[in-house]
Each structure stands twice: as structure tokens, then as C-alpha cells.
Design an enzyme around this catalytic site. Structure first.
Site, PDB file in Angstrom:
ATOM      1  N   ASP A 409     -56.835 -46.433  60.979  1.00 39.42           N
ATOM      2  CA  ASP A 409     -56.506 -46.705  59.579  1.00 39.42           C
ATOM      3  C   ASP A 409     -56.646 -48.219  59.374  1.00 39.42           C
ATOM      4  OD1 ASP A 409     -54.577 -45.307  57.155  1.00 39.42           O
ATOM      5  OD2 ASP A 409     -54.632 -47.505  57.289  1.00 39.42           O
ATOM      6  N   ASP A 452     -59.043 -44.626  53.888  1.00 38.68           N
ATOM      7  CA  ASP A 452     -59.431 -45.581  54.935  1.00 38.68           C
ATOM      8  C   ASP A 452     -59.101 -45.037  56.319  1.00 38.68           C
ATOM      9  OD1 ASP A 452     -56.729 -45.658  54.613  1.00 38.68           O
ATOM     10  OD2 ASP A 452     -56.539 -47.836  54.796  1.00 38.68           O
TER      11      ASP A 452
HETATM   12  N1  LIG Z   1     -62.297 -48.417  47.851  1.00 39.07           N
HETATM   13  C1  LIG Z   1     -61.796 -47.258  48.178  1.00 39.07           C
HETATM   14  N2  LIG Z   1     -60.459 -47.129  48.276  1.00 39.07           N
HETATM   15  C2  LIG Z   1     -59.919 -45.945  48.636  1.00 39.07           C
HETATM   16  C3  LIG Z   1     -60.713 -44.843  48.895  1.00 39.07           C
HETATM   17  N3  LIG Z   1     -59.893 -43.816  49.242  1.00 39.07           N
HETATM   18  C4  LIG Z   1     -58.635 -44.284  49.218  1.00 39.07           C
HETATM   19  N4  LIG Z   1     -58.622 -45.582  48.855  1.00 39.07           N
HETATM   20  C5  LIG Z   1     -57.535 -46.468  48.761  1.00 39.07           C
HETATM   21  O1  LIG Z   1     -57.155 -46.923  50.062  1.00 39.07           O
HETATM   22  C6  LIG Z   1     -55.819 -47.294  50.056  1.00 39.07           C
HETATM   23  C7  LIG Z   1     -55.151 -46.776  51.308  1.00 39.07           C
HETATM   24  O2  LIG Z   1     -53.932 -47.431  51.446  1.00 39.07           O
HETATM   25  P1  LIG Z   1     -52.962 -47.038  52.540  1.00 39.07           P
HETATM   26  O3  LIG Z   1     -53.657 -46.739  53.814  1.00 39.07           O
HETATM   27  O4  LIG Z   1     -51.978 -46.091  52.071  1.00 39.07           O
HETATM   28  O5  LIG Z   1     -52.183 -48.378  52.715  1.00 39.07           O
HETATM   29  P2  LIG Z   1     -52.715 -49.694  53.289  1.00 39.07           P
HETATM   30  O6  LIG Z   1     -52.850 -50.629  52.114  1.00 39.07           O
HETATM   31  O7  LIG Z   1     -54.012 -49.545  54.011  1.00 39.07           O
HETATM   32  O8  LIG Z   1     -51.595 -50.137  54.177  1.00 39.07           O
HETATM   33  P3  LIG Z   1     -51.406 -49.738  55.677  1.00 39.07           P
HETATM   34  O9  LIG Z   1     -52.171 -48.539  55.963  1.00 39.07           O
HETATM   35  O10 LIG Z   1     -49.982 -49.484  55.803  1.00 39.07           O
HETATM   36  O11 LIG Z   1     -51.885 -50.869  56.417  1.00 39.07           O
HETATM   37  C8  LIG Z   1     -55.219 -46.788  48.769  1.00 39.07           C
HETATM   38  O12 LIG Z   1     -55.020 -47.864  47.885  1.00 39.07           O
HETATM   39  C9  LIG Z   1     -56.261 -45.852  48.208  1.00 39.07           C
HETATM   40  O13 LIG Z   1     -56.269 -45.874  46.825  1.00 39.07           O
HETATM   41  C10 LIG Z   1     -62.113 -44.987  48.741  1.00 39.07           C
HETATM   42  O14 LIG Z   1     -62.891 -44.072  48.926  1.00 39.07           O
HETATM   43  N5  LIG Z   1     -62.580 -46.219  48.396  1.00 39.07           N
END
Ligand SMILES: Nc1nc2c(ncn2[C@@H]2O[C@H](COP(=O)(O)OP(=O)(O)OP(=O)(O)O)[C@@H](O)[C@H]2O)c(=O)[nH]1
Length: 549
Positions: A409, A452
Site C-alpha cells: 500500500d 493504491d
Molecule cells: N489517483 C487515484 N487515486 C485513487 C484511486 N483509487 C483510490 N484512490 C485514492 O487513494 C487513496 C487511498 O488512501 P488510503 O490508502 O486510504 O490512505 P493513504 O493516504 O494512502 O494513507 P495510508 O495508506 O495510511 O498511508 C484515497 O484517497 C483514494 O481516493 C485511483 O485509481 N487513482
């Protein structure tokens, strides 16, 4: 060859069409041929009738002329004695017994029309005068012999015609008139003519130009005028009275359709006619009709049968093609069954089907691949991961080998999104997937599960140190800054690894790797944690979690 009689099939309909067309063609051909043959035959028979009648007319002309010649000979004999032969007129006639063969009676009239002698009954001599008879006055006026119109004899009561010859003395005075009578009911030449009638009921007849019947098989009609008879004059006879010569197809007075031929005599204005009933004339053709029709039906039946067999044979590839397509639909055969080498329409159809099937197969493969691919990054998606991982676990179970699942992640990915926009975040995700793919062996699988979150499957892990080395490689690949919205961005990731054998379930792996990831995140991110599944425990069992790095 399988024979079917399903009216809905193309084969059946084509066969019916072929048989129908052949039947129609042969019937039309037969009728047209018969019609043409009948027409031609009618023309031939008509011409034959004209020829027959011309010779009959010539015969009658010659016969009348012969009798006239005979009377002329007598006239000359009488002329030489000024009409006073030795032994008297009666003896003169009786001395010429040969006259009986030619005439029913021969009379000798004086210049005033009184009968002086006759061959039949000498008692009537000097008792009758024929001076007012048309034949007498006509002969006087013409000063030569005539052939009279038919009339009823005053002596015998019979219908007769009379051939006359006048005898003049040296001063040109009419002294005698010879008259030879022909019995119209028993005429010698007409009797012979009767045998000339065509067919069983065909016959010859004779009329004067004013329509008086001279000869007819029905004797009662003799001396009748056709115009005065019941039913009047038939159209063809009317034409003949008006001068027509030749043949026509027309009804007789009795309503029998016949070829009727007319011809005028040369010596008189008489018309000789021949009646030949059409039914008799065409007897051979009429008899032939059913045979011809039967033959045409037989030909049609044979042609239809041949057409049917040909259709069955010609359409066999269509049946095969249909079978192939049906086989493909129910999945029993592949697209290779198509006979694509044929040069005809079936070959073209087979090739078209083959191409279509190929395209469909390719599309299916493409769709199947798309269904297992992450659209954004191009690596496997969750679905493909699940299939791949299940297969890896099965292999591990068989080989009793070790499998490691790394759950990744990206750290603070939300912040990247927030800072550089969703598009910038996507760029990072794409690059991250690319680097992850490069960081592992080609035999290892990588996938993006969501957002992610990524995973990597490592099969055949040989020792305890290997997972940590693999995790280290993953962390290293992120160290180089990522280009995001045109800017260099530092990205880190956290990794949770679950290690186990083929006996553990996918859920166990996911849960443990997720747990390890959580531990790595909790420990400060940009690091890894490894968890070991204890195969002896039931699903959901946890082993120790330790932070790496
Ligand atoms: N650009 C992009 N963003 C995405 C996609 N799918 C999900 N996201 C975003 O990725 C982010 C994932 O955040 P999280 O993993 O929950 O939190 P984080 O900010 O990475 O924090 P930690 O995992 O705790 O380090 C969210 O803001 C989602 O909206 C995608 O396909 N593209």
C-alpha cells in the site's frame, strides 16, 4: 444421404419448384407441339383435299366432255343425213346401244321441241314438247350444245341434267336437238366420286353456282337449293357460291366441324366440294394426345427426380455447414471443421463463417484478458490475482512448497492525490505498477487489487531469508522519485508479507498479509512486516508479526 420431407426446408422447396417448373415446361411444350403439329397437319390435309378435289373436278370435266363428244358424233351422223337417217330416228337411237352406258336416256327433239324419239319409252314419242325448257331455249340461243341446270324430268320424274347438241341442216336451220340425260341419283361419274370421300364419313358434293344441289350422299337434298333448306346456307358454302375456292375449317350444316374444300368445274359453273370431318382427319393426332401427355408427365417425373437428387447433392455442403455451426454453438466442434477450400458459394460462406468465428474467438480471448487486467496499470486485477493465487496454492500443496504473498500500500497516497490531483495520482500508480513488475521475477505475479493496494505472489520460496530480500527489493524500487504532474515526487510504500504452504487458504494469506501491512504502517511506514502462517492451525490462524527494515 439422408432423405427428408420437411416442407420448411430449402431442399424441399427447391425440389417442388424444379418438379413444378419441369412439369409446366413439358406440358407447355407438349401442348404447343401438339397444337403446331395439328396446325401443320391441317394445312397438309387441306392441301391434300384441294389436290384431291382438283383431280375429281378434272375427272368430272373430262367425263362431261366425253359425253358431249359422244353426242357431237351422233349430231354429225345426223347432220350428214339432214336429220333423216335411214330407218328413222327411233331406229337410229336404238342402233347406238352404247349410249345406254353414258346416259340414263337420250332424246331427239325437232326444231320446235317436240320429242321425236327416245331410248327409254318409244310410246312417249310425239306426245311431249320441251320447246319451253331452259335447256332447249338456251341451246337455240347459243346455237351450240349446253349442259343444263338440274331439273326434274317430265318423262321419268327423276332429277336429271341434260347435255344437248343441236343439229342444223345445210341452210343452218335447226332440224333436230339431241339430249342426253344423266340421272342425278345414279350418275355413273358421281358414283365413282362417292368413293373419293376422305375418312369414314367424309364425302363429296356438288352444287350449281346458284346453290342447287346436284350431288350429295343424302339423295333427298338433290335439286334442293341450299339457301331454301332448314338452317340456311353455311358460311363456307356462302363463300364458295361467292367465288371462293380452296379449303376452310368450318362446321357443316349438321354442325360437324370439318375441313371443307371447294372447287369450280371448268366446263360448267358447278362447284364440287369435299367434306372431311376434323375428328377423322386428326384421328392419329387425337389418339397420340394422351400418349404425348403421359410421356411429358413421365419426363417431368424423371426430370423432377433427377433434379431432386441433384439438389440433395448440391445442398449437402449446406447441411454440413449447418451441422458445423450447430456443433460450434453447442461446443462439440471447433472452428477448424469448416471446409474453407471449396471454390463455390458454400466455400465462401464457410470462409466467412470461419473468419467470423476467428474474430469471435479473438474477441473472447481479448475480453477474457481484459476481464483479468487492471485497466489503469495494465497488470493483473483482483480477479486474475485470485485465479493465479489459487493455482499457486494448489501447486504448492502438490509440491509441498512455500508461497509468499506480499500486500503493498503506497504511503499517504491520499496526500499525493490531494496535492497533484487524481491524474497525478494515476501517473504514480502506473509507474508504481511498472516498477513492481520489474522488481520481481518474471515467474512471480503482481496485481493491483484496488486504489493504491498491490500484491505480489512468490512461489517456491526456498528459505526464511528470501521474503525479507524480496520485500527489500520492493521498497527499493520506490526510492527513485516518481514523475507526477511534471514534478519529482518521493513515494514510499509499506509491505505486509504472509508466508505459508499450500495447505493455507487464500483468505488466510490475505488476512495475514493485511495484518502484516497494518503492522508495517503502524511502525512508521516505508517498511515491511512478515507473518508466517502455521499450517497446523485452522483458517485465520496468525503467526508472529515482525517489522522488517
Ligand atoms: N489517483 C487515484 N487515486 C485513487 C484511486 N483509487 C483510490 N484512490 C485514492 O487513494 C487513496 C487511498 O488512501 P488510503 O490508502 O486510504 O490512505 P493513504 O493516504 O494512502 O494513507 P495510508 O495508506 O495510511 O498511508 C484515497 O484517497 C483514494 O481516493 C485511483 O485509481 N487513482
Amino acid at each position: 444421404m439422408r432423405l427428408t420431407f420437411n416442407p420448411a426446408t430449402l431442399k424441399f422447396r427447391l425440389t417442388v419448384l424444379v418438379i413444378g417448373l419441369v412439369l409446366l415446361a413439358t406440358s407447355v411444350l407438349t401442348f404447343v407441339s401438339l397444337y403446331l403439329a395439328e396446325r401443320q397437319m391441317r394445312d397438309v390435309i387441306g392441301s391434300q383435299q384441294v389436290a384431291l378435289l382438283s383431280s375429281a373436278a378434272a375427272y368430272i370435266d373430262a367425263d362431261l366432255e366425253a359425253r358431249q363428244t359422244l353426242l357431237k358424233t351422233l349430231r354429225e351422223e345426223l347432220g350428214r343425213t339432214d336429220g333423216k337417217p335411214d330407218g328413222g330416228l327411233q331406229a337410229f337411237l336404238e342402233a347406238h346401244s352404247g349410249l345406254r352406258d353414258e346416259f340414263f336416256n337420250v332424246v331427239l327433239l325437232d326444231g320446235g321441241g317436240t320429242m321425236l324419239a327416245n331410248m327409254n319409252d318409244r310410246r312417249t314419242n310425239n306426245t311431249v314438247n320441251f320447246g319451253k325448257r331452259a335447256y332447249f331455249t338456251d341451246t337455240v340461243a347459243a346455237r351450240e350444245g349446253v349442259i343444263s341446270r338440274p331439273f326434274k324430268s317430265a318423262l321419268s320424274g327423276k332429277p336429271v341434267i341434260l347435255i344437248t347438241e343441236p343439229v342444223y341442216d345445210a341452210d343452218g336451220k335447226l332440224v333436230l336437238m339431241l339430249g342426253g340425260a344423266i340421272d342425278l341419283q345414279r350418275p355413273r361419274f358421281f358414283g365413282q366420286l362417292a368413293t373419293l370421300g376422305s375418312g369414314a364419313t367424309g364425302y363429296l358434293f356438288m352444287l350449281t353456282s346458284d346453290g342447287t344441289v346436284i350431288h350429295h350422299p343424302n339423295k333427298e337434298r338433290i335439286l334442293q337449293r341450299v339457301q331454301d333448306e332448314a338452317g340456311g346456307v353455311t358460311p363456307s358454302t356462302k363463300a364458295a357460291l361467292g367465288g371462293f375456292e380452296g379449303w376452310v375449317e368450318s362446321p357443316t350444316k349438321r354442325g360437324v366441324r370439318a375441313l371443307i374444300t371447294y372447287k369450280r368445274l371448268r366446263k360448267t359453273d358447278w362447284i364440287v366440294g369435299a367434306v372431311y370431318p376434323v375428328e377423322e382427319a386428326f384421328t392419329p393426332l387425337i389418339r397420340m394426345r394422351p400418349t404425348a401427355l403421359l410421356a411429358s408427365v413421365a419426363v417431368a417425373a424423371l426430370a423432377g427426380l433427377a433434379g431432386w437428387l441433384a439438389i440433395l447433392r448440391l445442398l449437402r455442403p449446406l447441411g454440413e455447414l449447418r451441422g458445423h455451426v450447430a456443433g460450434m454453438v453447442d461446443g462439440t466442434v471447433g472452428i477448424d471443421v469448416f471446409n474453407v477450400r471449396r471454390r463455390d458459394e458454400f466455400g465462401e460462406l464457410s470462409r466467412a463463417f470461419f473468419t467470423l468465428s476467428q474474430q469471435r474467438q479473438e474477441a473472447e480471448i481479448k475480453l477474457a484478458a481484459q476481464a483479468r487486467t487492471d485497466i489503469l496499470t495494465g497488470i493483473d486485477n483482483r480477479r486474475m490475482f485470485e485465479e493465479t493465487f489459487a493455482a499457486a496454492l494448489a501447486r504448492a500443496a502438490r509440491a509441498d512448497s512455500v508461497v509468499a504473498l506480499a500486500y503493498l500500500d503506497i504511503d499517504h497516497f491520499k496526500a499525493i492525490n490531494d496535492t497533484y490531483g487524481h491524474k497525478g495520482g494515476d501517473e504514480v500508480l502506473v509507474e508504481f505498477a511498472k516498477r513492481l513488475r520489474a522488481a520481481v521475477r518474471s515467474t512471480d505475479s503482481v496485481a493491483r487489487l484496488a486504489g493504491d493496494e498491490f500484491v505480489a505472489i512468490f512461489e517456491g520460496v526456498s528459505n526464511d531469508a528470501e521474503p525479507a530480500i524480496l520485500a527489500g527489493k520492493i521498497l527499493d524500487m520506490a526510492r527513485t522519485p516518481f514523475l507526477c504532474a511534471g514534478k519529482q515526487v518521493q513515494v514510499t510504500t509499506s509491505v505486509g508479507i504472509a508466508i505459508g504452504g499450500g495447505g493455507a487458504s487464500m483468505e488466510d494469506y490475505l488476512a495475514l498479509s493485511d495484518e502484516a501491512l497494518y503492522a508495517a504502517k503502524a511502525d512508521g511506514r516505508n517498511r515491511f512486516a512478515i507473518g508466517r502462517l502455521d499450517p497446523a492451525l485452522a483458517q485465520g490462524a496468525r503467526a508472529s508479526v515482525r517489522a522488517g527494515r
